[in-house]
Design a protein around this motif. Structure first.
Motif, PDB file in Angstrom:
ATOM      1  N   VAL D 149       0.840  -1.203   0.000  1.00 42.70           N
ATOM      2  CA  VAL D 149       0.000   0.000   0.000  1.00 42.70           C
ATOM      3  C   VAL D 149       0.874   1.252   0.000  1.00 42.70           C
ATOM      4  O   VAL D 149       0.677   2.174  -0.794  1.00 42.70           O
ATOM      5  CB  VAL D 149      -0.956   0.009   1.211  1.00 42.70           C
ATOM      6  N   ARG D 150       1.863   1.258   0.876  1.00 48.83           N
ATOM      7  CA  ARG D 150       2.734   2.432   0.962  1.00 48.83           C
ATOM      8  C   ARG D 150       3.504   2.687  -0.328  1.00 48.83           C
ATOM      9  O   ARG D 150       3.784   3.830  -0.675  1.00 48.83           O
ATOM     10  CB  ARG D 150       3.748   2.241   2.094  1.00 48.83           C
ATOM     11  N   ALA D 151       3.849   1.607  -1.010  1.00 53.10           N
ATOM     12  CA  ALA D 151       4.588   1.754  -2.265  1.00 53.10           C
ATOM     13  C   ALA D 151       3.664   2.099  -3.427  1.00 53.10           C
ATOM     14  O   ALA D 151       4.117   2.233  -4.559  1.00 53.10           O
ATOM     15  CB  ALA D 151       5.344   0.459  -2.560  1.00 53.10           C
ATOM     16  N   GLY D 152       2.382   2.227  -3.143  1.00 55.44           N
ATOM     17  CA  GLY D 152       1.445   2.613  -4.186  1.00 55.44           C
ATOM     18  C   GLY D 152       1.031   1.485  -5.105  1.00 55.44           C
ATOM     19  O   GLY D 152       0.420   1.715  -6.147  1.00 55.44           O
ATOM     20  N   GLU D 153       1.298   0.252  -4.705  1.00 51.47           N
ATOM     21  CA  GLU D 153       1.010  -0.864  -5.609  1.00 51.47           C
ATOM     22  C   GLU D 153      -0.478  -1.139  -5.773  1.00 51.47           C
ATOM     23  O   GLU D 153      -0.878  -1.856  -6.687  1.00 51.47           O
ATOM     24  CB  GLU D 153       1.755  -2.128  -5.137  1.00 51.47           C
ATOM     25  N   LEU D 154      -1.297  -0.603  -4.889  1.00 46.30           N
ATOM     26  CA  LEU D 154      -2.758  -0.732  -5.039  1.00 46.30           C
ATOM     27  C   LEU D 154      -3.393   0.567  -5.499  1.00 46.30           C
ATOM     28  O   LEU D 154      -4.609   0.639  -5.656  1.00 46.30           O
ATOM     29  CB  LEU D 154      -3.414  -1.133  -3.715  1.00 46.30           C
ATOM     30  N   GLY D 155      -2.610   1.587  -5.735  1.00 50.54           N
ATOM     31  CA  GLY D 155      -3.204   2.906  -5.949  1.00 50.54           C
ATOM     32  C   GLY D 155      -3.853   3.382  -4.660  1.00 50.54           C
ATOM     33  O   GLY D 155      -3.620   2.838  -3.572  1.00 50.54           O
ATOM     34  N   LYS D 156      -4.680   4.388  -4.781  1.00 48.47           N
ATOM     35  CA  LYS D 156      -5.411   4.875  -3.610  1.00 48.47           C
ATOM     36  C   LYS D 156      -6.322   3.764  -3.079  1.00 48.47           C
ATOM     37  O   LYS D 156      -7.002   3.088  -3.856  1.00 48.47           O
ATOM     38  CB  LYS D 156      -6.253   6.083  -4.026  1.00 48.47           C
ATOM     39  N   VAL D 157      -6.334   3.587  -1.760  1.00 47.72           N
ATOM     40  CA  VAL D 157      -7.188   2.547  -1.175  1.00 47.72           C
ATOM     41  C   VAL D 157      -8.622   3.059  -1.085  1.00 47.72           C
ATOM     42  O   VAL D 157      -8.889   4.089  -0.480  1.00 47.72           O
ATOM     43  CB  VAL D 157      -6.678   2.147   0.223  1.00 47.72           C
ATOM     44  N   ARG D 158      -9.517   2.331  -1.710  1.00 47.67           N
ATOM     45  CA  ARG D 158     -10.929   2.731  -1.711  1.00 47.67           C
ATOM     46  C   ARG D 158     -11.711   2.125  -0.557  1.00 47.67           C
ATOM     47  O   ARG D 158     -12.645   2.723  -0.036  1.00 47.67           O
ATOM     48  CB  ARG D 158     -11.594   2.241  -3.006  1.00 47.67           C
ATOM     49  N   LEU D 159     -11.377   0.905  -0.215  1.00 45.75           N
ATOM     50  CA  LEU D 159     -12.276   0.114   0.612  1.00 45.75           C
ATOM     51  C   LEU D 159     -11.482  -0.921   1.405  1.00 45.75           C
ATOM     52  O   LEU D 159     -10.595  -1.567   0.861  1.00 45.75           O
ATOM     53  CB  LEU D 159     -13.246  -0.617  -0.341  1.00 45.75           C
ATOM     54  N   VAL D 160     -11.809  -1.023   2.690  1.00 44.34           N
ATOM     55  CA  VAL D 160     -11.227  -2.060   3.541  1.00 44.34           C
ATOM     56  C   VAL D 160     -12.381  -2.834   4.182  1.00 44.34           C
ATOM     57  O   VAL D 160     -13.292  -2.230   4.750  1.00 44.34           O
ATOM     58  CB  VAL D 160     -10.344  -1.444   4.643  1.00 44.34           C
ATOM     59  N   GLY D 271      -6.341  -5.516  -5.471  1.00 48.45           N
ATOM     60  CA  GLY D 271      -6.955  -5.951  -4.223  1.00 48.45           C
ATOM     61  C   GLY D 271      -6.071  -6.962  -3.513  1.00 48.45           C
ATOM     62  O   GLY D 271      -5.316  -7.698  -4.157  1.00 48.45           O
ATOM     63  N   LEU D 272      -6.173  -6.990  -2.193  1.00 47.22           N
ATOM     64  CA  LEU D 272      -5.407  -7.918  -1.367  1.00 47.22           C
ATOM     65  C   LEU D 272      -6.348  -8.632  -0.416  1.00 47.22           C
ATOM     66  O   LEU D 272      -7.366  -8.069  -0.002  1.00 47.22           O
ATOM     67  CB  LEU D 272      -4.373  -7.165  -0.514  1.00 47.22           C
ATOM     68  N   ARG D 273      -5.984  -9.849  -0.030  1.00 47.79           N
ATOM     69  CA  ARG D 273      -6.730 -10.573   0.995  1.00 47.79           C
ATOM     70  C   ARG D 273      -5.754 -11.340   1.866  1.00 47.79           C
ATOM     71  O   ARG D 273      -4.868 -12.040   1.369  1.00 47.79           O
ATOM     72  CB  ARG D 273      -7.725 -11.549   0.357  1.00 47.79           C
ATOM     73  N   THR D 285      -4.623  -9.433  -6.361  1.00 50.08           N
ATOM     74  CA  THR D 285      -5.151  -9.369  -7.723  1.00 50.08           C
ATOM     75  C   THR D 285      -4.935  -7.973  -8.276  1.00 50.08           C
ATOM     76  O   THR D 285      -5.515  -7.007  -7.767  1.00 50.08           O
ATOM     77  CB  THR D 285      -6.667  -9.672  -7.759  1.00 50.08           C
ATOM     78  N   PRO D 286      -4.121  -7.829  -9.298  1.00 54.14           N
ATOM     79  CA  PRO D 286      -4.017  -6.535  -9.969  1.00 54.14           C
ATOM     80  C   PRO D 286      -5.286  -6.299 -10.788  1.00 54.14           C
ATOM     81  O   PRO D 286      -5.881  -7.270 -11.280  1.00 54.14           O
ATOM     82  CB  PRO D 286      -2.805  -6.710 -10.891  1.00 54.14           C
ATOM     83  N   VAL D 287      -5.712  -5.051 -10.890  1.00 57.51           N
ATOM     84  CA  VAL D 287      -6.942  -4.775 -11.647  1.00 57.51           C
ATOM     85  C   VAL D 287      -6.779  -5.311 -13.073  1.00 57.51           C
ATOM     86  O   VAL D 287      -5.748  -5.111 -13.716  1.00 57.51           O
ATOM     87  CB  VAL D 287      -7.274  -3.262 -11.619  1.00 57.51           C
TER      88      VAL D 287
END
Lengths: 377, 377, 377, 377
Positions: D149-160, D271-273, D285-287
């Motif tokens: 997340v910090r490295a920006g690999e998910l982009g902006k976090v929308r939902l947790v 997304g991450l799980r 999962t990358p978009v």
């Protein structure tokens, strides 16, 4: 309860196995890391031992020095772990046993069957503990499986199917990497590659859970990467003394399997499945009934499974604590409480006999051969 | 597009296989159920056919009557499915092929290798389609796997490991149940039990995905329930023409495995895993990379995988639609579009040759034998 | 048994829903595809219907023409499926019911609560069947879950937790794609986006399995992609008439969830879990006991679960056959056998009332509101 | 490197938490167990401490005695772990911080927000480390998620979306068991039951991985077993400072969930799980791409994930070593190496503020309230 004193040979800086043993010995506060000859470079080993908190006079340059230094001390170590290169296990283990030390030897215990039998005899003669680090057998749910078999909950065991396959040696472009190559080079690895490396864990497990002994086997070996002399893939069929049929597949070219060690045990009245990547569950199906998930930490488990877990249900405990369980059993055994689950020199020599048997069978196109050490025939 | 006309022999009231074929043929609206000789009891078969909507004059009492009734009709059936007891497959299939019908035969296609070769020759001579119902090969993700191998996405295939094991015959107290017992009785089942029943599905799948042919094999058979003459557990090692190593385990006493049919394919540059209980996913790991989940219905799948799925990603499609996919391919083939994925008489005879080879090998303690039909050597 | 006659409105060439219904109606040989108005382009619809085997005189240009053509025929269709754009469901369904046809309507049945109540009244007045395609409720293991609740096997149901979340609308760069955008545009989708699309399947399922009715709810909506007017993520808390607590999460931006529809039901004496991606298993845990896997096809299932599966244990049946199960129930219902599992107009209006309630609650920052249609208060 | 000296308050004989901390502190050989006040019964505590190897003069009868005994020693303990009943955490932690000790406090750090703010101020003033044992955040793959997340690999976090639900309090017949009952009794547990017990782990995790702060929340509480005053099931919706939407479900009546703590993070580009029962895998999962399995121990992980794992890929590490990771970070921090992943007093007070906010919201039927401690508004 005072901590027992523990020493290690091998497991120097940068090794993988060293930290695993140090954690295993210390996690439960049972052993104090007291002495060590950690590296084949004497000075490096002495220095590293001291950074780990060992007193300078017990930070040894090699195992001979350690044997000499420890054997006459009143406060000598209660247990010596041998985690050196495979070819040296026999000599070191034998020497320490003969000097009256208890030993935990990494697998393989020896390079030949004859050496293995010698260790069995020495251990018997000295009355010292000689354990071998088949650590997967110390997972609580593996102990549960064995206890269920012993309690007759599966009826007579008909069939054991086990796999220990990974793909970490599957990249042919990496096959010359020295950390991979040695494993398939007879000069360094001995008579067998993948079967001797991973297969014997699975074979030990089969005997351990089924509570029986492998008697005969037939092997099919393959070197799927052609530059390899020793096998990187093997299938071994076997029969146990009680008539149980066995199937064992092991591979190092199974790309995508990270650490695929699993075992299935099928008896007259039920089946079990355990996998090392999900070690906290044991899957159980009674004949004619529904599949159930037995969880580490649930109520009513057999004593050995309860004793060797630390945190409550569904809090996973992993590989390092399976190693720690070996040390728990060792601490008990050193203090005089018999732990029959502890893998010993007899297990070590049985593995070596199975390796030689599999190699011989594979050379004879799968002929069935006796898999037992001569001393146990 | 007018529906094709379809007839079935066998699959009468109460059979499991009848509904599977009726659904397979009709689900996609490609075939109309037009004629049938559904039961060995002629009257029951005629009556049941009519309750299923077949006209009285095409509701036949037995297959000879159906052959006579259909062969001279202008509107005769385009396809005949043979779903009778195993021992009758050869005779019926041969007769319908010779009369110019396309045939889908249940597995095993024949009881002997010689009969199988005869079917191959008859199909060739008549130019008619003779398909064999290795329906697992028609799952979209199995087709994807095969297409990946063909496209070189795994590099050369080194190793195929497949299991088809269940525990439904694991209850010794049920072993005398006639529905179980016949399978292990040579008088009814022929030379092999579990391997001929389930193993050949797995062996076909190995060849299908690896796009190669099984050449030699070595087998270990066991009757873990002592009253059984034929094997209820078997391990078969094999080699394919291209050098691929194969491992196949099949069992009917694996209590807790409901329908454990899975296959792993390991090549130079990647590995795949597919399991029949999760048929909509294909697990793929490129060498040195992360394991990925390929989903039925995702973008960019190979054409055959796309063509044979009906609903969008993550909406599972199951076994009955895999059978329907065989009928989809058959409808295309009847209309002249070559479908090379369709299992055919050559596949049928290869299975039978493998069964006889495995039986011979098992009798000779695992000797390696040629697994090919003489006509393909 | 003669096949019933079936007609469809909508589902033209290239639609996803058309093939699903055709397979559903025909897979089990219960319905014959007899009439259709398949496309909003009259000629295209007529032509396509004929390629699917419909007689030219019953290949209609629009639904009005079909209604006129069918209503006075002696052999008129027994069932009409409405698979047109959402906004037209009400008008068409009402017209066909009033003309004395049985109808299966795609969800949502209507765009407003008032329309929904009107359909309920019309269906009641005419005595015709009005089913709504909540097809997930027709999976055998969902029926098993409901039957277990009804039989008291879980005790009183305390809590239902359900999710229906996917990530297929999670790519902001694709958000203007017309196939995605309409779902979040009030002009086309109505008052709600993701909740009305997927959430109502989950809400219906909660009521279906718990055998109870949603009474009040509180909703939190979010448009995580800022260009969207309607929600792409929603959480709905609810209470059922019998006091059961409910939790429902639905999202279309949950990247990595392909089709994450699952439901958990927790009662006094046990818990259940079912997931649409593994629809053939139902996970059951009795209070104080071990988790068990209930398999489709195992012995001793409740009647509804047995009736609606076709192939033996561990042979998966997927989504298309769940739709087919709706048609199985419809065929029975048309022939006079009550099928209380069949989702009906009351379910349709309840969903619409819940959508409006959730929208109102979300606007009022989660205020609790009545979720029932006025007619059922 | 000399071992650091470590003391513990609480965790006496028979406690679950004591062994977990002792293993955590000692597993990696970083701390020596030097002092302790282990039991509220002074003599029992002193005796037990000595059986664990603590010198008699540092085996204390209560925490005040320990504070007095340690504070003026030259070799005083480097770290004090507070593992006493919840209501005493504040007082003890404060006293030790003020005396210049580093403290690891069990959660919850305090019983009120005011106390929590006081601890933050004391820690700041003294410059000592005050860590709180949110140990799940120390799993390697949780650290990997946060680093991604910090490295920006998910982009902006929308939902947790996070759940922490189990069923161990689901048996109403066991509800009067004192070990269960206290949790739902305000006199002993404070203002909240299940949310304060498990929910705050999940809420901390959401902020930890998303690298953001919970700002407002809306809660729905239920006591599904009617004798309970405090909630045994809760749903909390929240918003983070950066706009991220949050959903948190926690329950203790979810029969069949053993330890269902999982979290999903959905951003613009992926997304991450992660789930606590499979802690060694992170599902990514990358978009627009395929789901991948990230394995603990694989090459190329972020530094924090690498640093905190001990054994190679696919050798699971479990809960006790996550606790040990907290001690690893503490050892580093005590030696002056900043470890920003270490949960601290600010995290502790944020949790307490969220608990009070959720209680207030639930009482007001889900009204949205500020979830931040006043000092951080």
């Amino acid at each position: 309860m005072t901590k027992l004193k523990w020493g290690m040979i091998g497991g120097g800086e940068g090794s993988q196995i060293g930290p695993a043993h140090r954690l295993g010995a210390q996690a439960d506060g049972l052993f104090e890391f007291t002495a060590g000859a950690l590296d084949h470079r004497a000075d490096a080993g002495r220095a590293y031992a001291q950074t780990l908190g060992i007193a300078p006079d017990r930070a040894y340059g090699d195992w001979q020095e350690m044997l000499a230094g420890e054997k006459d001390r009143a406060d000598r170590v209660d247990l010596v772990t041998v985690a050196t290169p495979n070819a040296t296990h026999f000599q070191i283990t034998k020497a320490f046993l003969e000097a009256g030390f208890n030993v935990l030897c990494e697998k393989p215990m020896t390079m030949t069957v004859e050496e293995g039998e010698e260790i069995v005899r020495v251990a018997e003669k000295t009355g010292k503990i000689c354990a071998v680090n088949y650590c997967y057998s110390a997972y609580p749910m593996v102990r549960q499986a064995r206890a269920m078999v012993r309690a007759g909950e599966l009826g007579k065991v008909r069939l054991v199917v086990t796999n220990f396959s990974h793909g970490h040696h599957g990249d042919a472009t990496d096959a010359d990497n020295p950390r991979v190559r040695w494993r398939y080079d007879p000069a360094m690895a001995g008579v067998s590659g993948q079967f001797a490396d991973c297969g014997i864990h699975a074979l030990h497990m089969a005997g351990f859970i089924a509570d029986d002994e492998v008697q005969t086997l037939s092997a099919d070996f393959a070197s799927t990467i052609s530059s390899r002399v020793l096998e990187d893939d093997a299938m071994v069929n076997f029969r146990m003394a009680g008539g149980t049929v066995g199937r064992l597949w092991t591979s190092s070219v199974a790309i995508g399997r990270q650490h695929g060690f699993d075992i299935q045990i099928f008896g007259e009245t039920g089946g079990l499945r355990w996998a090392s990547e999900q070690p906290n569950q044991l899957i159980y199906t009674p004949v004619g009934g529904r599949t159930q998930i037995i969880e580490k930490g649930e109520g009513g488990l057999h004593a050995d499974a309860q004793r060797l877990s630390r945190v409550s249900i569904a809090h996973p405990e992993g590989f390092p604590l399976a190693v720690a369980n070996i040390y728990c059993d060792l601490a008990d055994a050193i203090r005089g409480e018999l732990r029959d689950g502890l893998p010993n020199a007899a297990d070590g020599v049985r593995s070596m006999a199975a390796v030689y048997a599999a190699v011989a069978s594979a050379k004879e196109h799968g002929a069935w051969v006796d898999a037992r050490p001569p001393m146990f025939r």
